[in-house]
Design an enzyme around this catalytic site. Structure first.
Site, PDB file in Angstrom:
ATOM      1  N   ASN A   1      -9.993  -0.048  -0.730  1.00  0.00           N
ATOM      2  CA  ASN A   1      -8.530   0.049  -0.618  1.00  0.00           C
ATOM      3  C   ASN A   1      -7.910  -0.487  -1.913  1.00  0.00           C
ATOM      4  OD1 ASN A   1      -5.823  -0.195  -0.045  1.00  0.00           O
ATOM      5  ND2 ASN A   1      -6.108  -1.197   1.947  1.00  0.00           N
TER       6      ASN A   1
ATOM      7  N   CYS B   1       0.824  -1.226   0.000  1.00  0.00           N
ATOM      8  CA  CYS B   1       0.000   0.000   0.000  1.00  0.00           C
ATOM      9  C   CYS B   1       0.850   1.265   0.000  1.00  0.00           C
ATOM     10  CB  CYS B   1      -0.951  -0.001   1.190  1.00  0.00           C
ATOM     11  SG  CYS B   1      -2.093  -1.388   1.173  1.00  0.00           S
TER      12      CYS B   1
ATOM     13  N   HIS C   1      -3.318   7.392   2.293  1.00  0.00           N
ATOM     14  CA  HIS C   1      -3.683   6.082   1.749  1.00  0.00           C
ATOM     15  C   HIS C   1      -5.113   5.776   2.184  1.00  0.00           C
ATOM     16  CE1 HIS C   1      -3.889   1.979   0.680  1.00  0.00           C
ATOM     17  NE2 HIS C   1      -3.742   1.506   1.908  1.00  0.00           N
TER      18      HIS C   1
HETATM   19  N1  ACO Z   1     -18.995  -8.531   7.615  1.00  0.00           N
HETATM   20  C1  ACO Z   1     -19.584  -8.771   8.784  1.00  0.00           C
HETATM   21  N2  ACO Z   1     -18.910  -9.118   9.898  1.00  0.00           N
HETATM   22  C2  ACO Z   1     -17.572  -9.219   9.806  1.00  0.00           C
HETATM   23  C3  ACO Z   1     -16.887  -8.987   8.605  1.00  0.00           C
HETATM   24  C4  ACO Z   1     -17.650  -8.628   7.483  1.00  0.00           C
HETATM   25  N3  ACO Z   1     -17.090  -8.368   6.294  1.00  0.00           N
HETATM   26  N4  ACO Z   1     -15.572  -9.154   8.822  1.00  0.00           N
HETATM   27  C5  ACO Z   1     -15.410  -9.489  10.115  1.00  0.00           C
HETATM   28  N5  ACO Z   1     -16.630  -9.524  10.705  1.00  0.00           N
HETATM   29  C6  ACO Z   1     -16.926  -9.839  12.089  1.00  0.00           C
HETATM   30  C7  ACO Z   1     -15.821 -10.604  12.764  1.00  0.00           C
HETATM   31  O1  ACO Z   1     -15.927 -11.974  12.484  1.00  0.00           O
HETATM   32  C8  ACO Z   1     -16.051 -10.286  14.217  1.00  0.00           C
HETATM   33  O2  ACO Z   1     -17.094 -11.092  14.687  1.00  0.00           O
HETATM   34  P1  ACO Z   1     -17.035 -11.717  16.191  1.00  0.00           P
HETATM   35  O3  ACO Z   1     -17.022 -10.516  17.078  1.00  0.00           O
HETATM   36  O4  ACO Z   1     -18.287 -12.515  16.239  1.00  0.00           O
HETATM   37  O5  ACO Z   1     -15.768 -12.502  16.231  1.00  0.00           O
HETATM   38  C9  ACO Z   1     -16.567  -8.838  14.178  1.00  0.00           C
HETATM   39  O6  ACO Z   1     -17.014  -8.615  12.826  1.00  0.00           O
HETATM   40  C10 ACO Z   1     -15.518  -7.800  14.553  1.00  0.00           C
HETATM   41  O7  ACO Z   1     -14.338  -8.093  13.855  1.00  0.00           O
HETATM   42  P2  ACO Z   1     -13.024  -7.241  14.052  1.00  0.00           P
HETATM   43  O8  ACO Z   1     -11.945  -7.806  13.203  1.00  0.00           O
HETATM   44  O9  ACO Z   1     -12.755  -7.025  15.497  1.00  0.00           O
HETATM   45  O10 ACO Z   1     -13.514  -5.844  13.464  1.00  0.00           O
HETATM   46  P3  ACO Z   1     -12.748  -4.494  13.447  1.00  0.00           P
HETATM   47  O11 ACO Z   1     -13.566  -3.450  14.079  1.00  0.00           O
HETATM   48  O12 ACO Z   1     -11.309  -4.615  13.850  1.00  0.00           O
HETATM   49  O13 ACO Z   1     -12.769  -4.147  11.882  1.00  0.00           O
HETATM   50  C11 ACO Z   1     -11.273  -4.206  10.023  1.00  0.00           C
HETATM   51  C12 ACO Z   1     -12.117  -5.014  10.993  1.00  0.00           C
HETATM   52  C13 ACO Z   1     -12.210  -3.320   9.211  1.00  0.00           C
HETATM   53  C14 ACO Z   1     -10.514  -5.140   9.100  1.00  0.00           C
HETATM   54  C15 ACO Z   1     -10.293  -3.328  10.827  1.00  0.00           C
HETATM   55  O14 ACO Z   1      -9.597  -4.077  11.763  1.00  0.00           O
HETATM   56  C16 ACO Z   1      -9.324  -2.618   9.949  1.00  0.00           C
HETATM   57  O15 ACO Z   1      -9.683  -1.776   9.148  1.00  0.00           O
HETATM   58  N6  ACO Z   1      -8.018  -2.904  10.101  1.00  0.00           N
HETATM   59  C17 ACO Z   1      -7.020  -2.265   9.287  1.00  0.00           C
HETATM   60  C18 ACO Z   1      -6.710  -3.161   8.204  1.00  0.00           C
HETATM   61  C19 ACO Z   1      -6.562  -2.498   6.879  1.00  0.00           C
HETATM   62  O16 ACO Z   1      -7.164  -1.493   6.570  1.00  0.00           O
HETATM   63  N7  ACO Z   1      -5.742  -3.114   6.066  1.00  0.00           N
HETATM   64  C20 ACO Z   1      -5.555  -2.691   4.751  1.00  0.00           C
HETATM   65  C21 ACO Z   1      -4.176  -2.871   4.323  1.00  0.00           C
HETATM   66  S1  ACO Z   1      -3.049  -2.124   5.401  1.00  0.00           S
HETATM   67  C22 ACO Z   1      -3.303  -0.602   5.219  1.00  0.00           C
HETATM   68  O17 ACO Z   1      -3.606  -0.226   4.114  1.00  0.00           O
HETATM   69  C23 ACO Z   1      -3.224   0.258   6.379  1.00  0.00           C
END
Ligand code: ACO
Length: 323
Positions: free
Chosen positions: A280, A113, A250
């Site tokens: 993204n 990224c 980003h």
């Molecule tokens: N739809 C519905 N529910 C979902 C989904 C989905 N697509 N994905 C995960 N869940 C559920 C999980 O299973 C979990 O359920 P549980 O509580 O029953 O176990 C719940 O939602 C919460 O999951 P978390 O992973 O804790 O959710 P979080 O609030 O952390 O959000 C996310 C997840 C959006 C991926 C977040 O952590 C994030 O944005 N992280 C940064 C990652 C990123 O952006 N990476 C891109 C590349 S790196 C960069 O560019 C910076």
């Protein structure tokens, strides 16, 4: 002093638009969950015949048009991508051929990224070092082809697309000397590899593999890393957040962008957001956002623009430039 000035910017998106609701039929998810956790509402997904090289070519042509230049004017092409059309040759060389160029040189750069921020910093060094006068810097990705479409924690986050800029040294072209790249700061820390990686590759598994991510772990590190490197850039340039006209981060997650802007005291109205429209797009996200904010008249000549990215590796970095 030679400075690298952005002379043109362009973008290209695949034809197929995929809204959050369309993903509800593929994995167990909802528009509400995706919007609330990420800010993403839709993304473009490459179809048959659309590849990293074809999207990159289209973005490059748009940037050249915007600059009033032709491929003959370009000495170097740097393509930031983690999704090349082939393991080798570099897709940059493919784009060079598609543009009808048999002069100059071209190579790919891989920093996930952060790829575009790494590539524009590298282009700046080639220009200031005298090895190139005009460089096409492209970010192009087809992450849809690396996704595990059964994994709802990753497949809803990414999209495909490309953006490009033409950079030119300001010497002898009547460009005002205060325009151009002012500072570039890059960082990486490979100890975070397992938090965001692709579980394939020619040497390790002889497969292409799928993207794997510990989303919460990435989130936890993102804001601190981004704000640290931006603060280093501010201090190097002797400026404060108030001097910045546009923050072009980003586009991974609106919550990461909002938290970073808040920590830096960057006003909300200065932040360019396109993650809602594109998802993204990895190395394409910053130039796609730049192209959007130039096309709609927000970024204008003389503005102080702050670029930032963070991604797999981890890699991260920031570039300050006077448009
Ligand atoms: N739809 C519905 N529910 C979902 C989904 C989905 N697509 N994905 C995960 N869940 C559920 C999980 O299973 C979990 O359920 P549980 O509580 O029953 O176990 C719940 O939602 C919460 O999951 P978390 O992973 O804790 O959710 P979080 O609030 O952390 O959000 C996310 C997840 C959006 C991926 C977040 O952590 C994030 O944005 N992280 C940064 C990652 C990123 O952006 N990476 C891109 C590349 S790196 C960069 O560019 C910076």
């Amino acid at each position: 002093m030679i400075r690298s000035v952005v002379r043109g910017v362009g973008a290209a998106k695949p034809a197929r638009l995929v809204k959050n609701a369309d993903l509800e039929g593929i994995v167990e998810t909802s528009d509400e969950w995706i919007v609330q956790r990420t800010g993403i509402r839709q993304r473009y997904i490459a179809g048959e015949g659309e590849t990293t090289a074809s999207l990159g070519e289209a973005a490059a042509r748009a940037a050249l048009d915007n600059a009033g230049m032709t491929p003959d004017d370009i000495d170097l092409i740097i393509l930031a991508t983690s999704t090349p059309d082939n393991t080798f040759p570099a897709s940059a060389v493919d784009i060079q051929a598609r543009l009808g160029m048999t002069h100059g040189f071209a190579f790919d750069m891989q920093a996930v990224c952060s790829g575009f921020v790494y590539a524009i910093s590298t282009a700046d060094l080639y220009i200031r070092g005298g090895m190139a006068k005009r460089v096409l810097v492209i970010g192009s990705e087809t992450f849809s082809r690396l996704l595990d479409w059964n994994d709802r924690t990753t497949c809803v986050l990414f999209g495909d697309g490309a953006g490009a800029v033409v950079l030119e040294g300001n010497e002898g072209r009547g460009l005002t000397s205060d325009r151009g790249i002012l500072t570039a700061n890059l960082r990486s820390d490979g100890s975070h590899k397992q938090k965001l990686y692709v579980d394939g590759g020619p040497s390790s598994t002889q497969t292409v593999g799928h993207l794997r991510m510990e989303g919460r772990e990435v989130f936890k590190h993102a804001v601190g890393m981004i704000t640290d490197v931006i603060e280093a850039s501010f201090s190097e340039a002797g400026i404060t957040a108030e001097d910045v006209d546009w923050f072009v981060p980003h586009q991974a997650n609106k919550r990461i962008i909002d938290a970073s802007a808040k920590k830096l005291n960057l006003a909300e109205e200065k932040v360019v957001i396109t993650v809602d429209q594109h998802g993204n797009t990895s190395a394409a996200s910053v130039p796609l956002a730049l192209a959007t904010a130039v096309a709609d008249g927000r970024i204008k000549q003389g503005d102080l623009v702050l670029l930032e990215a963070m991604g797999g590796g981890f890699t991260w970095g920031a570039v300050l430039l006077r448009w």
